[in-house]
Design an enzyme around this catalytic site. Structure first.
Site, PDB file in Angstrom:
ATOM      1  N   ARG A  64     107.203 -12.318  79.729  1.00 26.77           N
ATOM      2  CA  ARG A  64     108.287 -11.917  79.030  1.00 26.77           C
ATOM      3  C   ARG A  64     107.775 -11.695  77.513  1.00 26.77           C
ATOM      4  O   ARG A  64     108.579 -10.968  76.693  1.00 26.77           O
ATOM      5  CB  ARG A  64     109.472 -12.837  78.825  1.00 26.77           C
ATOM      6  CG  ARG A  64     109.312 -14.298  78.395  1.00 26.77           C
ATOM      7  CD  ARG A  64     110.204 -15.160  78.336  1.00 26.77           C
ATOM      8  NE  ARG A  64     111.452 -14.789  77.739  1.00 26.77           N
ATOM      9  CZ  ARG A  64     111.422 -15.198  76.405  1.00 26.77           C
ATOM     10  NH1 ARG A  64     110.709 -15.941  75.761  1.00 26.77           N
ATOM     11  NH2 ARG A  64     112.787 -14.845  75.656  1.00 26.77           N
TER      12      ARG A  64
ATOM     13  N   PRO B 278     100.119 -31.739  88.827  1.00 28.66           N
ATOM     14  CA  PRO B 278     100.731 -32.893  88.132  1.00 28.66           C
ATOM     15  C   PRO B 278      99.979 -33.454  87.179  1.00 28.66           C
ATOM     16  O   PRO B 278     100.477 -34.005  86.126  1.00 28.66           O
ATOM     17  CB  PRO B 278     101.353 -33.605  89.348  1.00 28.66           C
ATOM     18  CG  PRO B 278     100.864 -33.042  90.390  1.00 28.66           C
ATOM     19  CD  PRO B 278      99.960 -31.870  90.273  1.00 28.66           C
TER      20      PRO B 278
ATOM     21  N   ASP C  24     113.253 -17.104  70.106  1.00 29.10           N
ATOM     22  CA  ASP C  24     113.206 -17.851  71.411  1.00 29.10           C
ATOM     23  C   ASP C  24     113.396 -19.381  70.538  1.00 29.10           C
ATOM     24  O   ASP C  24     113.117 -19.489  69.397  1.00 29.10           O
ATOM     25  CB  ASP C  24     111.890 -18.016  71.780  1.00 29.10           C
ATOM     26  CG  ASP C  24     111.964 -17.018  73.146  1.00 29.10           C
ATOM     27  OD1 ASP C  24     112.909 -16.536  73.488  1.00 29.10           O
ATOM     28  OD2 ASP C  24     110.575 -16.869  73.583  1.00 29.10           O
TER      29      ASP C  24
HETATM   30  N1  LIG Z   1     102.205 -27.532  87.556  1.00 32.50           N
HETATM   31  C1  LIG Z   1     102.725 -28.691  88.154  1.00 32.50           C
HETATM   32  C2  LIG Z   1     103.333 -29.587  89.065  1.00 32.50           C
HETATM   33  C3  LIG Z   1     103.050 -30.116  90.220  1.00 32.50           C
HETATM   34  C4  LIG Z   1     102.316 -29.726  91.370  1.00 32.50           C
HETATM   35  C5  LIG Z   1     101.436 -28.435  91.121  1.00 32.50           C
HETATM   36  C6  LIG Z   1     100.398 -28.093  92.075  1.00 32.50           C
HETATM   37  C7  LIG Z   1     100.383 -28.903  93.413  1.00 32.50           C
HETATM   38  C8  LIG Z   1      99.599 -28.757  94.424  1.00 32.50           C
HETATM   39  C9  LIG Z   1     100.024 -29.712  95.320  1.00 32.50           C
HETATM   40  N2  LIG Z   1     101.138 -30.485  94.685  1.00 32.50           N
HETATM   41  C10 LIG Z   1     101.863 -31.513  95.247  1.00 32.50           C
HETATM   42  C11 LIG Z   1     101.379 -32.765  94.695  1.00 32.50           C
HETATM   43  C12 LIG Z   1     102.044 -33.837  94.513  1.00 32.50           C
HETATM   44  C13 LIG Z   1     101.940 -35.091  93.990  1.00 32.50           C
HETATM   45  C14 LIG Z   1     100.535 -35.376  93.742  1.00 32.50           C
HETATM   46  C15 LIG Z   1     100.041 -36.667  93.278  1.00 32.50           C
HETATM   47  N3  LIG Z   1      99.459 -37.535  94.100  1.00 32.50           N
HETATM   48  C16 LIG Z   1     100.222 -37.862  95.152  1.00 32.50           C
HETATM   49  C17 LIG Z   1      99.672 -38.741  96.091  1.00 32.50           C
HETATM   50  C18 LIG Z   1      98.982 -40.081  95.401  1.00 32.50           C
HETATM   51  C19 LIG Z   1      98.162 -39.655  94.217  1.00 32.50           C
HETATM   52  C20 LIG Z   1      98.675 -38.743  93.404  1.00 32.50           C
HETATM   53  C21 LIG Z   1      99.626 -34.399  93.791  1.00 32.50           C
HETATM   54  C22 LIG Z   1     100.136 -33.033  94.312  1.00 32.50           C
HETATM   55  C23 LIG Z   1     101.295 -29.895  93.524  1.00 32.50           C
HETATM   56  C24 LIG Z   1     102.075 -30.221  92.584  1.00 32.50           C
HETATM   57  N4  LIG Z   1     104.131 -30.979  90.380  1.00 32.50           N
HETATM   58  N5  LIG Z   1     104.846 -31.217  89.276  1.00 32.50           N
HETATM   59  C25 LIG Z   1     104.249 -30.279  88.365  1.00 32.50           C
HETATM   60  N6  LIG Z   1     104.967 -30.178  87.042  1.00 32.50           N
END
Ligand SMILES: N#Cc1c(-c2ccc3ccn(Cc4ccc(CN5CCCCC5)cc4)c3c2)n[nH]c1N
Length: 243
Positions: free
Chosen positions: A158, A89, A173
């Site tokens: 793709r 994220p 696209d």
């Molecule tokens: N690409 C992409 C993604 C992902 C994604 C990608 C990879 C992983 C691996 C684990 N998670 C879960 C997660 C969820 C929230 C948090 C943030 N923390 C939360 C607790 C307090 C501190 C901050 C971290 C990890 C993932 C989520 N989410 N959204 C996208 N666009």
């Protein structure tokens, strides 16, 4: 292109074997390997996570397991090394430009985290041996990296020769000219009282192209004004600006 994915949920990547992507794999246009991270654990519980230093919610993925997995899948520094993609994220935004850039890569490896993410030292250590990109597919929170990897793999695959039935499709696209694409229609001519725009049945291809461009500009203006603002100087001609 070769693509490897490391995950604790290998079955999450089964959709890669379906439809166009599945056919591209069958035809060796893309080689895909999916690896279970737990194969590199050595304890009876096959543990991949531990409590976060400094406290905070959830668990963090252990560096030892990831280190061994990346050594096994990516190699330890001999050429060729892959580009390592880490969905997170906190990553840079993944977009069509990134997909196009990665489509020229011979080998991508996706490290799919879970829990609160992967110990940062894993990424920092990998970056001493290969290019690493931490990327996000959007400003919302998922539970892990697998869905993000599926999105990015599809967006890249793709673009590869022989994957899409109609290669022109990728060239036309949304985003390829910086705009959203306009509406599309097919038979019947009238459906539930809704008629196909006359211009599309006129056979006048100049008028059709103008109409489609106008629709794309109007839709982009309404839904993604940021894309209009980001267009390079001169991207809009006089007719566009008359919109
Ligand atoms: N690409 C992409 C993604 C992902 C994604 C990608 C990879 C992983 C691996 C684990 N998670 C879960 C997660 C969820 C929230 C948090 C943030 N923390 C939360 C607790 C307090 C501190 C901050 C971290 C990890 C993932 C989520 N989410 N959204 C996208 N666009």
């Amino acid at each position: 292109m070769r693509i490897d994915v490391i995950t604790i949920f290998p079955d999450y990547l089964n959709p890669l074997r379906e439809a166009l992507l599945g056919k591209a794999i069958e035809r060796d246009r893309i080689a895909v390997g999916v690896h279970d991270l737990r194969d590199w654990t050595h304890d009876v519980h096959r543990a991949v996570d531990d409590s976060p230093y400094g406290g905070g919610p959830g668990m963090v993925m252990k560096p030892q397991v990831w280190g061994e997995a990346l050594d096994a899948v990516c190699g330890t520094g001999e050429e060729p090394m892959p580009r390592l993609v880490v969905p997170t994220p906190a990553g840079r935004p993944f977009d069509q430009r990134t997909a196009i850039r990665w489509s020229a890569e011979p080998w991508l490896v996706f490290a799919c985290g879970r829990y609160e993410g992967i110990d940062q030292r894993v990424i920092d250590d990998a970056a001493t041996r290969m290019p690493v990109e931490e990327v996000s597919i959007g400003d919302y929170v998922l539970v892990g990296g697998e869905v993000a990897a599926l999105v990015m793999i599809e967006a890249v695959a793709r673009l590869l020769p022989g994957v899409l039935g109609n290669p022109l499709s990728a060239e036309q696209d949304s985003f390829s000219d910086g705009l959203l694409e306009g509406p599309c229609y097919t038979r019947p001519e009238v459906w539930r009282g809704h008629a196909v725009p006359d211009v599309l049945r006129s056979g006048n291809h100049a008028a059709i192209n103008r109409w489609r461009r106008d629709q794309a500009l109007a839709r982009t203006y309404r839904r993604r004004p940021d894309l209009l603002a980001a267009l390079p100087e001169g991207a809009l001609d006089k007719a566009d600006r008359a919109q």
